[in-house]
Design a protein around this motif. Structure first.
Motif, short mmCIF file in Angstrom:
data_model
loop_
_atom_site.label_atom_id
_atom_site.label_comp_id
_atom_site.label_asym_id
_atom_site.label_seq_id
_atom_site.Cartn_x
_atom_site.Cartn_y
_atom_site.Cartn_z
N ILE A 194 0.82 -1.21 0.00
CA ILE A 194 0.00 0.00 0.00
C ILE A 194 0.86 1.26 0.00
CG2 ILE A 194 -0.14 0.05 2.51
CD1 ILE A 194 -2.85 1.08 -0.05
N TRP A 195 2.12 1.16 0.46
CA TRP A 195 2.97 2.34 0.52
C TRP A 195 3.45 2.78 -0.86
CZ3 TRP A 195 1.99 4.64 4.67
CH2 TRP A 195 1.85 3.97 5.89
N ILE A 196 3.33 1.93 -1.86
CA ILE A 196 3.72 2.34 -3.22
C ILE A 196 2.78 3.42 -3.76
CG2 ILE A 196 4.00 1.55 -5.60
CD1 ILE A 196 4.96 -1.11 -4.53
N PRO A 197 1.45 3.21 -3.79
CA PRO A 197 0.58 4.31 -4.25
C PRO A 197 0.60 5.50 -3.30
CG PRO A 197 -0.75 2.47 -3.44
CD PRO A 197 0.67 1.98 -3.53
N VAL A 198 0.75 5.25 -1.99
CA VAL A 198 0.81 6.37 -1.05
C VAL A 198 2.01 7.26 -1.33
CG1 VAL A 198 1.18 6.96 1.38
CG2 VAL A 198 -0.50 5.23 0.77
N TYR A 211 -0.78 13.97 5.09
CA TYR A 211 -1.19 13.22 6.29
C TYR A 211 -2.37 12.31 5.98
CZ TYR A 211 1.76 15.21 9.95
OH TYR A 211 2.83 15.54 10.77
N ALA A 212 -3.30 12.78 5.15
CA ALA A 212 -4.47 11.96 4.80
C ALA A 212 -4.04 10.74 4.00
CB ALA A 212 -5.47 12.80 4.01
N PHE A 213 -3.13 10.91 3.06
CA PHE A 213 -2.65 9.78 2.27
C PHE A 213 -1.94 8.75 3.15
CE2 PHE A 213 -2.41 12.76 -1.59
CZ PHE A 213 -3.70 12.42 -1.96
N VAL A 214 -1.07 9.24 4.03
CA VAL A 214 -0.34 8.33 4.91
C VAL A 214 -1.30 7.63 5.87
CG1 VAL A 214 1.41 8.20 6.72
CG2 VAL A 214 1.81 9.62 4.72
N ALA A 215 -2.33 8.33 6.33
CA ALA A 215 -3.31 7.71 7.21
C ALA A 215 -4.06 6.59 6.50
CB ALA A 215 -4.29 8.76 7.72
N VAL A 216 -4.39 6.79 5.21
CA VAL A 216 -5.05 5.74 4.44
C VAL A 216 -4.13 4.53 4.31
CG1 VAL A 216 -5.95 5.11 2.18
CG2 VAL A 216 -6.58 7.30 3.20
N GLY A 217 -2.86 4.78 4.00
CA GLY A 217 -1.91 3.68 3.90
C GLY A 217 -1.75 2.92 5.20
N ALA A 253 2.20 2.02 13.28
CA ALA A 253 1.93 3.46 13.30
C ALA A 253 3.24 4.25 13.31
CB ALA A 253 1.08 3.82 14.52
N GLY A 254 4.24 3.73 14.03
CA GLY A 254 5.54 4.38 14.01
C GLY A 254 6.16 4.40 12.63
N LEU A 255 5.97 3.32 11.87
CA LEU A 255 6.46 3.29 10.49
C LEU A 255 5.78 4.36 9.64
CD1 LEU A 255 8.04 1.94 8.13
CD2 LEU A 255 6.05 0.44 7.85
N ALA A 256 4.47 4.47 9.77
CA ALA A 256 3.72 5.46 9.00
C ALA A 256 4.16 6.88 9.34
CB ALA A 256 2.23 5.29 9.23
N ILE A 257 4.34 7.16 10.63
CA ILE A 257 4.79 8.50 11.05
C ILE A 257 6.19 8.78 10.54
CG2 ILE A 257 5.34 9.92 13.06
CD1 ILE A 257 3.09 8.46 14.55
N ALA A 258 7.07 7.78 10.59
CA ALA A 258 8.43 7.96 10.09
C ALA A 258 8.44 8.27 8.60
CB ALA A 258 9.26 6.71 10.39
N ILE A 259 7.59 7.58 7.83
CA ILE A 259 7.51 7.85 6.39
C ILE A 259 7.05 9.28 6.15
CG2 ILE A 259 6.23 7.28 4.29
CD1 ILE A 259 6.32 4.36 5.16
N LYS A 260 6.05 9.72 6.90
CA LYS A 260 5.53 11.08 6.71
C LYS A 260 6.57 12.13 7.08
CE LYS A 260 2.83 14.58 6.21
NZ LYS A 260 3.95 15.54 6.43
N ILE A 261 7.22 11.97 8.21
CA ILE A 261 8.13 13.01 8.69
C ILE A 261 9.43 13.02 7.90
CG2 ILE A 261 9.53 13.72 10.67
CD1 ILE A 261 7.31 12.77 12.49
#
Length: 271
Positions: A194-198, A211-217, A253-261
């Motif tokens: 899922i992180w590819i389209p995100v 943030y919305a895209f990362v939250a969906v992923g 969730a930590g992975l998602a936050i790390a990708i965003k930041i």
């Protein structure tokens, strides 16, 4: 007859013309065959293959020949999938309508997880670079920073390799017999899809949109992991299973936050 062949033949015939006692019925007896019982008994004594290691998933045919770590055949068994199977598993990861372990049919692979993780690393680097370029456009000369590439590789490869391995070790520690390290790697590897389209759509300068895209992923991949890990984790006691599921979701969730930041925020620390 003696004159023809040089042999003398004597035939003793009694008065009744009987050639001797030829009735075999008196001594002939028939017995039930025991071949079936012997065969079934032999089959019952066949022992299962003891050469399977902790890499062997349930249902995987390891064969009678031993595979050693330094041989190519040992690693070949983890990539024994075709294109149709890969596409089916990718579709099941994006649209988790059924248990992913049933989709794999006892044949988890590392081919899909490896290339999915590699694709995520490359796309994170490209889109993170584009995001940084747009943030600095018109200010000064923009220089590519390949720390983004090493950061993406360390984050994605490290998460996909060590988190499933740690989860498997904890489950084994608590006596779970259904946990398999290959299946854990496969679950986390396909969850990265899922992180590819995100990553492809998260390069814009709109922070809220990113943030919305990362939250969906995070939501799609977390539901995928929770749904497929719940039956495995539930093999432990209720308290332990709840703690493990909370830890799994928190780490994800930590992975998602790390990708965003690190990749899609202005003034990214990785940049």
């Amino acid at each position: 007859m003696a004159g023809r062949q040089g042999y003398d033949v004597v035939v003793d015939v009694d008065a009744e013309g009987d050639l001797g006692h030829t009735d075999l019925n008196d001594d002939l007896e028939f017995h039930n065959s025991t071949f079936d019982q012997n065969a079934s008994g032999a089959r019952a004594k066949i022992q299962p293959d003891q050469s399977a290691s902790f890499f062997s998933a349930p249902g995987r045919q390891t064969g009678s020949s031993k595979r050693f770590l330094w041989t190519l055949s040992f690693y070949q068994q983890f990539f024994d999938v075709d294109t149709d199977q890969i596409l089916l598993r990718c579709r099941a990861a994006l649209f988790p309508k059924q248990n992913f372990l049933d989709v794999m049919e006892g044949n988890p692979d590392l081919y899909g997880p490896f290339w999915i993780a590699t694709t995520v690393v490359v796309i994170l680097f490209l889109t993170g670079t584009i995001s940084s370029y747009l943030a600095h456009s018109g200010k000064d000369h923009f220089a590519y920073d390949f720390k983004l590439l090493s950061g993406a590789a360390g984050l994605i490869y490290g998460y996909t390799l060590f988190i499933p391995l740690g989860l498997w070790a904890v489950l084994k520690w608590f006596g779970s017999e259904s946990a398999n390290v290959l299946e854990c790697w496969a679950l986390y590897g396909y969850a990265n899809l899922i992180w590819i389209p995100v990553a492809l759509v998260s390069w814009s300068q709109l922070t809220a949109l990113n943030y919305a895209f990362v939250a969906v992923g995070f939501g799609v991949s977390a539901v995928f992991l929770f749904r497929n890990l719940f039956p495995v984790v539930s093999a432990t006691d209720a308290k332990t299973s709840r703690i493990l599921l909370v830890v799994v979701i928190a780490l994800h969730a930590g992975l998602a936050i790390a990708i965003k930041i690190l990749f899609f925020a202005h003034g990214s620390p990785a940049a």
